[in-house]
Design a protein around this motif. Structure first.
Motif, PDB file in Angstrom:
ATOM      1  N   ASP A  51      -7.413   9.548  33.452  1.00 13.22           N
ATOM      2  CA  ASP A  51      -6.788   8.448  34.182  1.00 13.22           C
ATOM      3  C   ASP A  51      -5.403   8.093  33.675  1.00 13.22           C
ATOM      4  OD1 ASP A  51      -8.262   7.571  36.262  1.00 13.22           O
ATOM      5  OD2 ASP A  51      -9.478   6.179  35.080  1.00 13.22           O
ATOM      6  N   PHE A  52      -4.975   8.704  32.577  1.00 16.71           N
ATOM      7  CA  PHE A  52      -3.761   8.210  31.938  1.00 16.71           C
ATOM      8  C   PHE A  52      -2.519   8.441  32.782  1.00 16.71           C
ATOM      9  CE2 PHE A  52      -0.444   7.782  28.670  1.00 16.71           C
ATOM     10  CZ  PHE A  52      -0.782   6.526  28.208  1.00 16.71           C
ATOM     11  N   GLN A  53      -2.572   9.419  33.698  1.00 13.13           N
ATOM     12  CA  GLN A  53      -1.402   9.668  34.564  1.00 13.13           C
ATOM     13  C   GLN A  53      -1.059   8.436  35.407  1.00 13.13           C
ATOM     14  OE1 GLN A  53      -4.268  11.155  34.757  1.00 13.13           O
ATOM     15  NE2 GLN A  53      -5.072  11.071  36.835  1.00 13.13           N
ATOM     16  N   LYS A  54      -2.026   7.551  35.620  1.00 13.11           N
ATOM     17  CA  LYS A  54      -1.743   6.323  36.382  1.00 13.11           C
ATOM     18  C   LYS A  54      -0.972   5.315  35.546  1.00 13.11           C
ATOM     19  CE  LYS A  54      -6.077   6.973  38.862  1.00 13.11           C
ATOM     20  NZ  LYS A  54      -7.500   6.635  38.738  1.00 13.11           N
ATOM     21  N   ARG A  55      -0.909   5.563  34.241  1.00 14.43           N
ATOM     22  CA  ARG A  55      -0.253   4.596  33.364  1.00 14.43           C
ATOM     23  C   ARG A  55       1.078   5.094  32.821  1.00 14.43           C
ATOM     24  NH1 ARG A  55      -4.108   2.508  28.957  1.00 14.43           N
ATOM     25  NH2 ARG A  55      -6.107   3.138  29.794  1.00 14.43           N
ATOM     26  N   PHE A  56       1.572   6.211  33.349  1.00 12.71           N
ATOM     27  CA  PHE A  56       2.871   6.698  32.865  1.00 12.71           C
ATOM     28  C   PHE A  56       3.945   5.656  33.146  1.00 12.71           C
ATOM     29  CE2 PHE A  56       1.671  11.421  33.810  1.00 12.71           C
ATOM     30  CZ  PHE A  56       0.941  11.463  32.632  1.00 12.71           C
ATOM     31  N   LEU A  57       4.782   5.400  32.137  1.00 12.03           N
ATOM     32  CA  LEU A  57       5.881   4.448  32.315  1.00 12.03           C
ATOM     33  C   LEU A  57       7.141   5.159  32.798  1.00 12.03           C
ATOM     34  CD1 LEU A  57       5.345   2.213  29.150  1.00 12.03           C
ATOM     35  CD2 LEU A  57       4.509   1.853  31.477  1.00 12.03           C
ATOM     36  N   VAL A  58       7.338   6.410  32.354  1.00  8.92           N
ATOM     37  CA  VAL A  58       8.511   7.171  32.793  1.00  8.92           C
ATOM     38  C   VAL A  58       8.178   8.580  33.302  1.00  8.92           C
ATOM     39  CG1 VAL A  58      10.316   5.976  31.473  1.00  8.92           C
ATOM     40  CG2 VAL A  58       9.000   7.806  30.358  1.00  8.92           C
ATOM     41  N   TYR A  59       7.189   9.218  32.697  1.00 15.49           N
ATOM     42  CA  TYR A  59       6.929  10.621  33.015  1.00 15.49           C
ATOM     43  C   TYR A  59       6.649  10.799  34.508  1.00 15.49           C
ATOM     44  CZ  TYR A  59       5.284  15.360  32.936  1.00 15.49           C
ATOM     45  OH  TYR A  59       5.153  16.694  33.199  1.00 15.49           O
ATOM     46  N   ASP A  60       7.360  11.763  35.120  1.00 19.64           N
ATOM     47  CA  ASP A  60       7.172  12.086  36.534  1.00 19.64           C
ATOM     48  C   ASP A  60       7.489  10.909  37.473  1.00 19.64           C
ATOM     49  OD1 ASP A  60       6.662  14.068  38.345  1.00 19.64           O
ATOM     50  OD2 ASP A  60       4.517  13.662  38.487  1.00 19.64           O
ATOM     51  N   ARG A  61       8.378   9.988  37.002  1.00 23.49           N
ATOM     52  CA  ARG A  61       8.706   8.812  37.822  1.00 23.49           C
ATOM     53  C   ARG A  61      10.187   8.788  38.209  1.00 23.49           C
ATOM     54  NH1 ARG A  61       8.198   3.710  36.212  1.00 23.49           N
ATOM     55  NH2 ARG A  61       7.771   3.155  38.362  1.00 23.49           N
ATOM     56  N   LYS A  62      10.818   9.941  38.292  1.00 29.49           N
ATOM     57  CA  LYS A  62      12.249   9.983  38.643  1.00 29.49           C
ATOM     58  C   LYS A  62      12.519   9.167  39.912  1.00 29.49           C
ATOM     59  CE  LYS A  62      15.769  13.397  40.050  1.00 29.49           C
ATOM     60  NZ  LYS A  62      16.932  12.571  39.887  1.00 29.49           N
ATOM     61  N   ASP A  63      13.553   8.325  39.865  1.00 28.68           N
ATOM     62  CA  ASP A  63      14.001   7.449  40.959  1.00 28.68           C
ATOM     63  C   ASP A  63      13.061   6.281  41.254  1.00 28.68           C
ATOM     64  OD1 ASP A  63      16.268   9.009  41.225  1.00 28.68           O
ATOM     65  OD2 ASP A  63      15.378  10.289  42.775  1.00 28.68           O
ATOM     66  N   GLU A  64      11.903   6.266  40.633  1.00 30.94           N
ATOM     67  CA  GLU A  64      11.065   5.066  40.772  1.00 30.94           C
ATOM     68  C   GLU A  64      11.615   4.014  39.809  1.00 30.94           C
ATOM     69  OE1 GLU A  64       6.798   5.839  40.561  1.00 30.94           O
ATOM     70  OE2 GLU A  64       7.183   7.857  41.336  1.00 30.94           O
ATOM     71  N   LEU A  65      11.245   2.755  40.017  1.00 36.80           N
ATOM     72  CA  LEU A  65      11.860   1.700  39.212  1.00 36.80           C
ATOM     73  C   LEU A  65      11.155   1.523  37.874  1.00 36.80           C
ATOM     74  CD1 LEU A  65      12.649  -0.995  41.936  1.00 36.80           C
ATOM     75  CD2 LEU A  65      14.026   0.977  41.183  1.00 36.80           C
ATOM     76  N   CYS A  66      11.982   1.331  36.834  1.00 43.44           N
ATOM     77  CA  CYS A  66      11.463   1.060  35.495  1.00 43.44           C
ATOM     78  C   CYS A  66      10.661  -0.242  35.538  1.00 43.44           C
ATOM     79  CB  CYS A  66      12.632   0.922  34.528  1.00 43.44           C
ATOM     80  SG  CYS A  66      12.177   0.339  32.902  1.00 43.44           S
ATOM     81  N   PHE A  67       9.487  -0.253  34.938  1.00 43.12           N
ATOM     82  CA  PHE A  67       8.643  -1.457  34.969  1.00 43.12           C
ATOM     83  C   PHE A  67       9.242  -2.580  34.124  1.00 43.12           C
ATOM     84  CE2 PHE A  67       5.320   1.942  35.602  1.00 43.12           C
ATOM     85  CZ  PHE A  67       5.114   1.646  36.949  1.00 43.12           C
ATOM     86  N   THR A  68      10.150  -2.227  33.205  1.00 42.33           N
ATOM     87  CA  THR A  68      10.731  -3.235  32.325  1.00 42.33           C
ATOM     88  C   THR A  68      11.999  -3.843  32.926  1.00 42.33           C
ATOM     89  OG1 THR A  68       9.888  -1.984  30.459  1.00 42.33           O
ATOM     90  CG2 THR A  68      11.557  -3.647  29.968  1.00 42.33           C
ATOM     91  N   CYS A  69      12.964  -2.981  33.352  1.00 44.73           N
ATOM     92  CA  CYS A  69      14.278  -3.489  33.768  1.00 44.73           C
ATOM     93  C   CYS A  69      14.542  -3.306  35.279  1.00 44.73           C
ATOM     94  CB  CYS A  69      15.374  -2.801  32.962  1.00 44.73           C
ATOM     95  SG  CYS A  69      15.599  -1.083  33.469  1.00 44.73           S
ATOM     96  N   HIS A  70      13.652  -2.614  35.968  1.00 41.90           N
ATOM     97  CA  HIS A  70      13.746  -2.410  37.424  1.00 41.90           C
ATOM     98  C   HIS A  70      14.922  -1.556  37.881  1.00 41.90           C
ATOM     99  CE1 HIS A  70      10.448  -5.161  37.415  1.00 41.90           C
ATOM    100  NE2 HIS A  70      11.185  -6.076  36.823  1.00 41.90           N
ATOM    101  N   HIS A  71      15.529  -0.794  36.968  1.00 42.43           N
ATOM    102  CA  HIS A  71      16.505   0.219  37.358  1.00 42.43           C
ATOM    103  C   HIS A  71      15.760   1.545  37.564  1.00 42.43           C
ATOM    104  CE1 HIS A  71      19.325  -2.727  35.625  1.00 42.43           C
ATOM    105  NE2 HIS A  71      20.178  -2.219  36.504  1.00 42.43           N
ATOM    106  N   PRO A  72      16.355   2.473  38.340  1.00 45.17           N
ATOM    107  CA  PRO A  72      15.642   3.739  38.586  1.00 45.17           C
ATOM    108  C   PRO A  72      15.498   4.593  37.311  1.00 45.17           C
ATOM    109  CG  PRO A  72      17.548   3.502  40.050  1.00 45.17           C
ATOM    110  CD  PRO A  72      17.632   2.401  39.051  1.00 45.17           C
ATOM    111  N   ILE A  73      14.371   5.238  37.187  1.00 45.38           N
ATOM    112  CA  ILE A  73      14.120   6.174  36.079  1.00 45.38           C
ATOM    113  C   ILE A  73      14.958   7.430  36.312  1.00 45.38           C
ATOM    114  CG2 ILE A  73      12.338   7.631  34.986  1.00 45.38           C
ATOM    115  CD1 ILE A  73      11.944   4.639  34.438  1.00 45.38           C
TER     116      ILE A  73
END
Ligand SMILES: [Zn+2]
Length: 271
Positions: A231-253
């Motif tokens: 299940d850990f892939q659901k908790r990635f903060l950056v991995y495989d999240r290009k152009d999605e928003l950073c959960f901390t600062c809301h800028h794109p990864i």
């Protein structure tokens, strides 16, 4: 590719399924090579031998017998599953370990980058002589580790993935641990401050532990030995999240390639 958490989970499951010591009645091979040639004749000599222990070193699973050990690496897509009597061979099943009439362990590996080899127990340390320490070992000396990394001239991300310095951390957990410790992945390892290393080691351990507890990350179809996905892939903060928003600062990864591998990071959070 399975990293430390996925191999640790596989090892723990194999211990539950097999519960050594237990005799392996027969080794069955459906092909003679994976990434390398499998020493089939040598391994078949272990038919009827007692398996004493199953453990993990780096990303390898070690099946220890009285005098010999079989060392298994899952490569990109390998996994072991348990089967019972009258099991049906599936596509990409390459090796089976018959424990008794009603219990088989089957190794499946579509891309066949896995490794399967045998060593004398007395020589096993040589197989791992060029490997660094285990990130989760209790007595890991973090000051020594920091000193080692302070001498490395490559980027911190590439250094972190080099098994010579520290084992088990691959592409996913290197990106995640660097994000959590706010270090940009392309910073030179020798430029990272000691205080930031202290944080990085804490985050490396935490991310690996959390991934183990979540059952690992199932990105290249990793399944544990009961056929369950992690299940850990659901908790990635950056991995495989290009152009999605950073959960901390809301800028794109962002993503960049380091050492030939895709690397994910946040330009605002990581300095
Ligand atoms: Zn951010």
């Amino acid at each position: 590719m399975p990293e430390l958490p996925e191999v640790e989970i596989t090892t723990r499951n194999l211990n539950k399924i097999i519960q050594p010591p237990e005799v392996v009645q027969e080794w069955i091979f459906y092909r003679k090579d994976l990434r390398n040639v499998i020493p089939v004749t040598k391994i078949k000599k272990l038919n009827g031998s007692q398996l004493k222990k199953i453990s993990r070193r780096a990303k390898f699973i070690i099946f220890e017998f009285e005098n010999d050990s079989i060392v298994s690496h899952l490569g990109m897509t390998g996994y072991w599953r348990v089967e019972t009597k009258n099991w049906q061979k599936k596509a990409h099943d390459h090796i089976a370990m018959k424990l008794n009439e009603d219990k088989y362990l089957v190794y499946n590996d579509p891309r066949r980058f896995g490794e399967f080899d045998i060593f004398k127990n007395s020589n096993l340390h040589e197989r791992f002589a060029h490997f660094g320490p285990e990130p989760l070992q209790q007595d890991l000396d973090l000051d020594v580790l920091t000193k080692t990394f302070k001498k490395i001239n490559s980027t911190i991300k590439v250094a972190l993935m080099n098994q010579k310095y520290l084992v088990g951390v691959g592409n996913i957990y290197a990106s995640e641990a660097l994000f959590r410790s706010k270090i940009k992945p392309h910073k030179k390892a020798n430029k990272v401050r000691a205080a930031d290393y202290a944080l990085l080691w804490t985050e490396v351990k935490k991310v690996l532990q959390e991934a183990i507890e979540a059952g690992g990350s199932s990105i290249s179809d990793f399944k544990n030995s009961y056929g369950e996905k992690g299940d850990f892939q659901k908790r990635f903060l950056v991995y495989d999240r290009k152009d999605e928003l950073c959960f901390t600062c809301h800028h794109p990864i962002q993503s960049l390639v380091l050492g030939g591998r895709s690397t994910f990071w946040c330009r605002h959070c990581q300095k």
